[in-house]
Design an enzyme around this catalytic site. Structure first.
Site, PDB file in Angstrom:
ATOM      1  N   CYS A 186      73.179 110.823 100.867  1.00  0.00           N
ATOM      2  CA  CYS A 186      74.003 111.517  99.863  1.00  0.00           C
ATOM      3  C   CYS A 186      73.854 113.027  99.936  1.00  0.00           C
ATOM      4  CB  CYS A 186      73.637 111.049  98.454  1.00  0.00           C
ATOM      5  SG  CYS A 186      74.041 109.335  98.193  1.00  0.00           S
ATOM      6  N   HIS A 229      80.366 113.785 101.756  1.00  0.00           N
ATOM      7  CA  HIS A 229      80.881 112.431 101.983  1.00  0.00           C
ATOM      8  C   HIS A 229      81.841 112.133 100.835  1.00  0.00           C
ATOM      9  CE1 HIS A 229      77.554 111.838  99.140  1.00  0.00           C
ATOM     10  NE2 HIS A 229      78.281 110.843  98.674  1.00  0.00           N
ATOM     11  N   HIS A 241      84.309 109.488  98.188  1.00  0.00           N
ATOM     12  CA  HIS A 241      84.407 108.229  97.443  1.00  0.00           C
ATOM     13  C   HIS A 241      85.818 108.079  96.905  1.00  0.00           C
ATOM     14  CE1 HIS A 241      80.044 107.616  97.197  1.00  0.00           C
ATOM     15  NE2 HIS A 241      79.928 108.889  96.884  1.00  0.00           N
ATOM     16  N   ASP A 280      91.196 115.338  92.284  1.00  0.00           N
ATOM     17  CA  ASP A 280      91.721 114.570  93.413  1.00  0.00           C
ATOM     18  C   ASP A 280      91.801 115.419  94.685  1.00  0.00           C
ATOM     19  OD1 ASP A 280      92.737 112.200  94.533  1.00  0.00           O
ATOM     20  OD2 ASP A 280      94.788 112.963  94.330  1.00  0.00           O
ATOM     21  N   HIS A 281      91.249 114.876  95.766  1.00  0.00           N
ATOM     22  CA  HIS A 281      91.220 115.547  97.072  1.00  0.00           C
ATOM     23  C   HIS A 281      90.468 116.879  97.048  1.00  0.00           C
ATOM     24  CE1 HIS A 281      94.108 112.433  97.903  1.00  0.00           C
ATOM     25  NE2 HIS A 281      94.014 112.696  99.192  1.00  0.00           N
TER      26      HIS A 281
HETATM   27 NI    NI Z   1      78.265 110.056  96.779  1.00  0.00          NI
END
Ligand code: NI
Length: 141
Positions: A39, A45, A47, A85-86
């Protein structure tokens, strides 16, 4: 039974996808990696988040509704999910500046944005699902 007031909980779900990393700038790279593992990856990263906003109240006898879910959808989208968002949650979001964008911290920030826009006392909870196994809930305490 007829004169007992029935409290009902209604929920709107909105989705957004975003990137983040869990990283404490006061720690070394190694300390971050030891604690946060993958993480803390410095290249972030992503989700597919699911946000649930729950309102509690008594259905209005004129409308049959606790709150118009179309109106709730509009408030969530305009004040929260369109801003997430994004986005990169560590860098791009005004209301997350200065926080580690963990799901714990995000739900509290979302509550603070939503509460003033919902009739007093009716906001019940904010729930955020990060993965199918990990989610958090906040009840304003
Ligand atoms: Ni995460």
């Amino acid at each position: 039974m007829a004169d007992r007031q029935k409290i009902v909980y209604i929920t709107r779900r909105e989705r957004f996808n975003a990137a983040h990393k869990l990283y404490n700038p006061n720690w070394t790279e190694q300390e971050n990696e030891d604690f946060f593992g993958k993480c803390s990856n410095k290249y972030y990263h992503g989700h597919n988040f699911e946000l649930f906003v729950t309102i509690k109240g008594i259905a209005n006898p004129e409308t049959g509704m606790v709150m118009d879910l179309k109106k709730l959808k509009k408030i969530i989208k305009e004040s929260v999910t369109e801003k997430l968002d994004h986005k990169n949650l560590n860098e791009d979001v005004d209301f997350l500046k200065g926080f580690m964008p963990s799901i714990e911290n995000i739900v509290v920030a979302v509550w603070d944005i939503m509460a003033p826009q919902i009739e007093n006392g009716k906001l019940h909870s904010i729930k955020l699902i990060e993965t199918e196994n990990n989610f958090v809930e906040y009840f304003g305490e």
